[in-house]
Scaffold this active site. Structure first.
Site, PDB file in Angstrom:
ATOM      1  N   ARG A  32      65.712   3.443  43.082  1.00 49.13           N
ATOM      2  CA  ARG A  32      64.469   3.419  42.910  1.00 49.13           C
ATOM      3  C   ARG A  32      64.121   4.789  41.186  1.00 49.13           C
ATOM      4  O   ARG A  32      64.820   5.904  41.968  1.00 49.13           O
ATOM      5  CB  ARG A  32      63.081   3.802  42.944  1.00 49.13           C
ATOM      6  CG  ARG A  32      61.892   4.285  42.937  1.00 49.13           C
ATOM      7  CD  ARG A  32      60.728   3.676  43.919  1.00 49.13           C
ATOM      8  NE  ARG A  32      60.803   3.862  45.565  1.00 49.13           N
ATOM      9  CZ  ARG A  32      60.021   3.982  46.433  1.00 49.13           C
ATOM     10  NH1 ARG A  32      59.511   2.756  46.694  1.00 49.13           N
ATOM     11  NH2 ARG A  32      60.104   4.430  47.849  1.00 49.13           N
ATOM     12  N   ARG A  78      49.144   2.413  57.787  1.00 48.57           N
ATOM     13  CA  ARG A  78      50.163   2.243  58.722  1.00 48.57           C
ATOM     14  C   ARG A  78      50.520   2.701  59.719  1.00 48.57           C
ATOM     15  O   ARG A  78      52.162   2.582  60.840  1.00 48.57           O
ATOM     16  CB  ARG A  78      51.957   3.751  57.892  1.00 48.57           C
ATOM     17  CG  ARG A  78      52.422   3.131  56.710  1.00 48.57           C
ATOM     18  CD  ARG A  78      52.702   4.662  56.526  1.00 48.57           C
ATOM     19  NE  ARG A  78      54.295   5.003  55.665  1.00 48.57           N
ATOM     20  CZ  ARG A  78      53.785   4.339  54.831  1.00 48.57           C
ATOM     21  NH1 ARG A  78      53.432   4.467  53.461  1.00 48.57           N
ATOM     22  NH2 ARG A  78      55.338   4.651  53.311  1.00 48.57           N
ATOM     23  N   ARG A 124      63.092   6.145  57.050  1.00 51.74           N
ATOM     24  CA  ARG A 124      62.018   5.815  56.940  1.00 51.74           C
ATOM     25  C   ARG A 124      61.820   3.799  57.342  1.00 51.74           C
ATOM     26  O   ARG A 124      60.822   3.957  57.551  1.00 51.74           O
ATOM     27  CB  ARG A 124      61.793   5.591  55.239  1.00 51.74           C
ATOM     28  CG  ARG A 124      61.659   7.174  54.784  1.00 51.74           C
ATOM     29  CD  ARG A 124      61.108   6.851  53.989  1.00 51.74           C
ATOM     30  NE  ARG A 124      60.724   5.806  52.875  1.00 51.74           N
ATOM     31  CZ  ARG A 124      61.057   5.783  51.249  1.00 51.74           C
ATOM     32  NH1 ARG A 124      61.799   6.576  50.939  1.00 51.74           N
ATOM     33  NH2 ARG A 124      60.732   5.331  50.766  1.00 51.74           N
ATOM     34  N   LYS A 147      56.062  -2.857  47.279  1.00 52.27           N
ATOM     35  CA  LYS A 147      54.412  -2.377  47.126  1.00 52.27           C
ATOM     36  C   LYS A 147      53.798  -2.020  45.835  1.00 52.27           C
ATOM     37  O   LYS A 147      52.507  -3.058  44.922  1.00 52.27           O
ATOM     38  CB  LYS A 147      53.762  -2.714  48.645  1.00 52.27           C
ATOM     39  CG  LYS A 147      53.813  -2.372  49.458  1.00 52.27           C
ATOM     40  CD  LYS A 147      53.929  -1.938  50.595  1.00 52.27           C
ATOM     41  CE  LYS A 147      54.661  -0.411  50.423  1.00 52.27           C
ATOM     42  NZ  LYS A 147      55.343  -0.889  50.863  1.00 52.27           N
TER      43      LYS A 147
HETATM   44  P1  ADP Z   1      56.676   3.703  50.189  1.00 55.48           P
HETATM   45  O1  ADP Z   1      56.171   3.128  49.003  1.00 55.48           O
HETATM   46  O2  ADP Z   1      58.561   3.542  50.365  1.00 55.48           O
HETATM   47  O3  ADP Z   1      56.878   2.879  51.401  1.00 55.48           O
HETATM   48  P2  ADP Z   1      55.634   5.647  50.243  1.00 55.48           P
HETATM   49  O4  ADP Z   1      54.864   5.869  48.572  1.00 55.48           O
HETATM   50  O5  ADP Z   1      53.772   4.656  49.893  1.00 55.48           O
HETATM   51  O6  ADP Z   1      56.845   5.373  50.423  1.00 55.48           O
HETATM   52  O7  ADP Z   1      54.907   6.883  51.815  1.00 55.48           O
HETATM   53  C1  ADP Z   1      56.415   8.322  51.130  1.00 55.48           C
HETATM   54  C2  ADP Z   1      56.243   8.882  52.610  1.00 55.48           C
HETATM   55  O8  ADP Z   1      54.342   9.356  52.508  1.00 55.48           O
HETATM   56  C3  ADP Z   1      56.311   8.219  53.357  1.00 55.48           C
HETATM   57  O9  ADP Z   1      57.635   8.326  54.859  1.00 55.48           O
HETATM   58  C4  ADP Z   1      55.432   9.179  54.920  1.00 55.48           C
HETATM   59  O10 ADP Z   1      55.957  10.508  55.514  1.00 55.48           O
HETATM   60  C5  ADP Z   1      54.200   9.576  53.574  1.00 55.48           C
HETATM   61  N1  ADP Z   1      53.011   8.669  53.959  1.00 55.48           N
HETATM   62  C6  ADP Z   1      52.915   8.123  53.111  1.00 55.48           C
HETATM   63  N2  ADP Z   1      51.085   7.464  53.731  1.00 55.48           N
HETATM   64  C7  ADP Z   1      51.186   7.907  54.896  1.00 55.48           C
HETATM   65  C8  ADP Z   1      50.624   7.155  55.702  1.00 55.48           C
HETATM   66  N3  ADP Z   1      49.817   6.203  55.966  1.00 55.48           N
HETATM   67  N4  ADP Z   1      50.709   7.833  57.039  1.00 55.48           N
HETATM   68  C9  ADP Z   1      51.131   8.775  57.304  1.00 55.48           C
HETATM   69  N5  ADP Z   1      52.477   8.615  56.502  1.00 55.48           N
HETATM   70  C10 ADP Z   1      52.514   8.646  54.723  1.00 55.48           C
HETATM   71  P1  ADP Z   2      57.489  -0.485  47.131  1.00 54.18           P
HETATM   72  O1  ADP Z   2      55.867   0.181  46.950  1.00 54.18           O
HETATM   73  O2  ADP Z   2      56.714  -1.487  48.379  1.00 54.18           O
HETATM   74  O3  ADP Z   2      58.314   0.834  47.944  1.00 54.18           O
HETATM   75  P2  ADP Z   2      58.168  -0.677  44.801  1.00 54.18           P
HETATM   76  O4  ADP Z   2      57.239  -1.454  44.119  1.00 54.18           O
HETATM   77  O5  ADP Z   2      58.260   1.161  44.559  1.00 54.18           O
HETATM   78  O6  ADP Z   2      58.209  -0.480  46.506  1.00 54.18           O
HETATM   79  O7  ADP Z   2      59.746  -0.906  44.974  1.00 54.18           O
HETATM   80  C1  ADP Z   2      60.722  -0.842  44.842  1.00 54.18           C
HETATM   81  C2  ADP Z   2      61.795  -0.984  43.787  1.00 54.18           C
HETATM   82  O8  ADP Z   2      62.376  -1.809  43.487  1.00 54.18           O
HETATM   83  C3  ADP Z   2      61.475  -0.019  43.100  1.00 54.18           C
HETATM   84  O9  ADP Z   2      62.795   0.201  41.901  1.00 54.18           O
HETATM   85  C4  ADP Z   2      60.727  -1.286  42.075  1.00 54.18           C
HETATM   86  O10 ADP Z   2      61.459  -1.812  40.708  1.00 54.18           O
HETATM   87  C5  ADP Z   2      62.217  -3.191  42.550  1.00 54.18           C
HETATM   88  N1  ADP Z   2      61.676  -3.846  42.721  1.00 54.18           N
HETATM   89  C6  ADP Z   2      60.366  -3.642  43.064  1.00 54.18           C
HETATM   90  N2  ADP Z   2      60.118  -5.125  43.394  1.00 54.18           N
HETATM   91  C7  ADP Z   2      60.417  -6.062  42.886  1.00 54.18           C
HETATM   92  C8  ADP Z   2      61.016  -7.300  43.423  1.00 54.18           C
HETATM   93  N3  ADP Z   2      60.520  -8.287  43.897  1.00 54.18           N
HETATM   94  N4  ADP Z   2      62.398  -7.752  42.879  1.00 54.18           N
HETATM   95  C9  ADP Z   2      63.423  -6.667  42.863  1.00 54.18           C
HETATM   96  N5  ADP Z   2      62.961  -5.597  42.460  1.00 54.18           N
HETATM   97  C10 ADP Z   2      62.178  -5.272  42.582  1.00 54.18           C
END
Ligand code: ADP
Ligand code: ADP
Length: 224
Positions: free
Chosen positions: A130, A91, A174, A16
């Site tokens: 990551r 979420r 998560r 994302k």
């Molecule tokens: P990822 O990109 O790996 O999906 P995020 O960076 O979006 O994770 O979120 C990290 C953490 O922040 C989540 O595991 C949760 O604890 C908290 N968080 C983020 N957004 C929300 C939300 N909309 N509602 C509740 N908790 C959230």
């Molecule tokens: P999210 O915001 O959904 O948690 P991230 O954008 O932070 O995900 O991506 C999670 C990890 O996967 C990062 O280390 C990123 O560099 C890698 N990544 C993201 N998109 C891709 C893809 N299409 N293929 C392979 N690796 C990816």
């Protein structure tokens, strides 16, 4: 299309943030990532940060009221007039309902809920490798997308770190929280005709061009 109001959904690690960075460049929209907002609040030690820290570290969800407050205060800023990209919010169904009502009250509506999906084993591999920059959260991967210099952000020269919640035990938690509390939103948005699905297991450029094509089609439809 007068406004582009987008949300990015999908399991942790689906890509994302990676796609959001590109969409922000494409459309010059403000980007609100609740995870980034929480990590900044934790680093600064604000009230929000103090309350959120143990919850984020455990891989659980911060209460809806707090998160809804965080997002709502950003909606009425001039920068969000032409649209926004939300990443990580909503979420839960409660958050989605609050977003819907808030948009309604302002005579606005969601353009699309973009679902980027990828299988569990792939997201675990991605989360484990990551790295993010401490300053702006730019995203890297030790194998897929390494920085030019190890441990240093290409874009702003700041230090790269592994997020505390990208450790194996928390990743598992998560993913189960995602399945239980966030996955129901897929049907919720599908029933409202807003859901668009993307195969997040494809390379980043491909996912990006699929999203661009879908948004172009939506823009054409809006003009008809
Ligand atoms: P990822 O990109 O790996 O999906 P995020 O960076 O979006 O994770 O979120 C990290 C953490 O922040 C989540 O595991 C949760 O604890 C908290 N968080 C983020 N957004 C929300 C939300 N909309 N509602 C509740 N908790 C959230
Ligand atoms: P999210 O915001 O959904 O948690 P991230 O954008 O932070 O995900 O991506 C999670 C990890 O996967 C990062 O280390 C990123 O560099 C890698 N990544 C993201 N998109 C891709 C893809 N299409 N293929 C392979 N690796 C990816």
């Amino acid at each position: 299309m007068s406004e582009l109001n987008l949300i990015l959904m999908g399991p942790p690690g689906a890509g994302k943030g990676t796609q959001a960075e590109r969409l922000v460049d494409d459309f010059d929209l403000p980007y609100y990532a609740t995870g980034d907002i929480l990590r900044a609040a934790i680093a600064e030690g604000t009230e929000l940060g103090k309350e959120a820290q143990p919850i984020v570290e455990a891989g659980d969800l911060v209460p809806d009221e707090l998160m809804i407050g965080v997002i709502m205060e950003r909606f009425d800023t001039p920068e969000a007039e032409d649209g926004f990209i939300l990443d990580g919010f909503p979420r839960t169904v409660g958050q989605a309902e609050a977003l819907d009502e808030a948009l309604d009250r302002r005579g606005r509506s969601l353009t699309a809920a973009l679902l980027i999906d990828a299988p569990a084993e792939e997201v675990i591999r991605r989360l484990s490798g990551r790295r993010i920059c401490v300053k702006n959260g730019h995203v890297y991967h030790v194998e897929n997308d390494p920085p030019k210099t190890e441990g240093v952000c290409d874009q702003d020269g700041s230090r790269l770190i592994q997020r505390d919640d990208d450790k194996p035990e928390t990743i598992k938690r998560r993913l189960s929280v995602y399945r239980e509390q966030t996955e129901p939103l897929i049907d919720w948005y599908d029933q409202r005709g807003a859901l668009r699905r993307f195969d997040g297991s494809r390379p980043p450029d491909e996912v990006h061009s699929h999203i661009r094509a879908t948004l172009a089609t939506l823009a054409l439809e809006a003009e008809l």
